[in-house]
Scaffold this active site. Sequence first.
Site, short mmCIF file in Angstrom:
data_model
loop_
_atom_site.label_atom_id
_atom_site.label_comp_id
_atom_site.label_asym_id
_atom_site.label_seq_id
_atom_site.Cartn_x
_atom_site.Cartn_y
_atom_site.Cartn_z
N ASP A 170 0.81 -1.21 0.00
CA ASP A 170 0.00 0.00 0.00
C ASP A 170 0.86 1.28 0.00
O ASP A 170 2.02 1.26 0.41
CB ASP A 170 -0.88 0.05 1.26
CG ASP A 170 -2.03 -0.97 1.21
OD1 ASP A 170 -2.04 -1.83 0.32
OD2 ASP A 170 -2.90 -0.88 2.10
N HIS A 172 -6.20 3.09 -3.95
CA HIS A 172 -6.06 3.34 -2.50
C HIS A 172 -6.43 4.80 -2.20
O HIS A 172 -5.88 5.39 -1.29
CB HIS A 172 -4.63 3.01 -2.07
CG HIS A 172 -4.45 2.81 -0.59
ND1 HIS A 172 -5.31 2.07 0.19
CD2 HIS A 172 -3.47 3.25 0.26
CE1 HIS A 172 -4.88 2.07 1.45
NE2 HIS A 172 -3.78 2.78 1.52
N HIS A 180 -5.72 9.48 0.65
CA HIS A 180 -5.61 8.64 1.85
C HIS A 180 -6.35 9.17 3.08
O HIS A 180 -5.84 9.15 4.20
CB HIS A 180 -4.12 8.45 2.19
CG HIS A 180 -3.80 7.16 2.89
ND1 HIS A 180 -3.88 7.02 4.27
CD2 HIS A 180 -3.41 5.96 2.42
CE1 HIS A 180 -3.53 5.78 4.60
NE2 HIS A 180 -3.25 5.11 3.50
N HIS A 228 3.88 -2.24 3.07
CA HIS A 228 3.87 -0.87 2.53
C HIS A 228 5.13 -0.59 1.71
O HIS A 228 6.24 -0.66 2.25
CB HIS A 228 3.78 0.15 3.68
CG HIS A 228 2.48 0.06 4.43
ND1 HIS A 228 2.26 -0.86 5.42
CD2 HIS A 228 1.33 0.76 4.30
CE1 HIS A 228 1.02 -0.73 5.88
NE2 HIS A 228 0.43 0.25 5.22
ZN LIG Z 1 -2.61 3.17 3.22
#
Ligand SMILES: [Zn+2]
Length: 243
Positions: free
Chosen positions: A53, A104, A108, A204
């Site tokens: 992510d 995503h 955010h 991540h």
């Molecule tokens: Zn995230």
Amino acid sequence: MSHPSSVVLATAALSTIAAGGTLAYAALSPQSQLFGRTLIAGRDPGEAALTYDDGPNDAATMQLLEVLARHSVRATFFMIGRFVHQRPEIVRAVSAAGHLVGNHTMTHPWLAWQPDRVIREELRGCNQALEDVLGAPIRYMRPPHGARRPAVLRIARELGLTLVQWNVMGNDWAPIGPDRVLRKVQRGIEAATGRGRGANILLHDGYHQGMGADRSATVEATDRLLAQLRANGQRVVTVDAWS
Ligand SMILES: [Zn+2]
């Protein structure tokens, strides 16, 4: 009433969630199904998906592509639209290497606390950013922080997006080093396997607050994890294998 109705609804939902445990669990737990179907993992404990992510991100994303290519596996990348605008060449490289690219959001935010209009803008904006670069429709999205409410699922569905959560975390957003990231993932895989499920592993390659975050621990942990998965006979899949 001076508030737009969506803001009132969001405020009402927020106070309900603050008042009761069940709704807070439904909004925040990655494994809750109360607000509708979300994709977590398949029923074959021999399968594992690596998901990354908050990219695309300088250095880390391209380093990960090298590691994944060396192990001949494909992963899933949930990207932030504003970084997609900044680094389209990294997005293209990820897709060209055969990895699955997902949405995503643009910036955010915690979608569970946003009015419908913002949820729609965040999801549509990121889809647009990715589709402009890749020339293909985006089918999967992961909500930032895993947070959601019924409107997030509904709007995602309207945009043709399947919501994807996870069941294994590496906690690699904290500076804990590759050993601890790997141990956390190993324990999570054991737990998922014990429940008869595949492992949907959250890691991540980026950092939602800015470009250029150091994710070398994630890159190293990935390299060692892939050697272990192979030794254990686990198959690495992308999340669309479970839809
Ligand atoms: Zn995230």
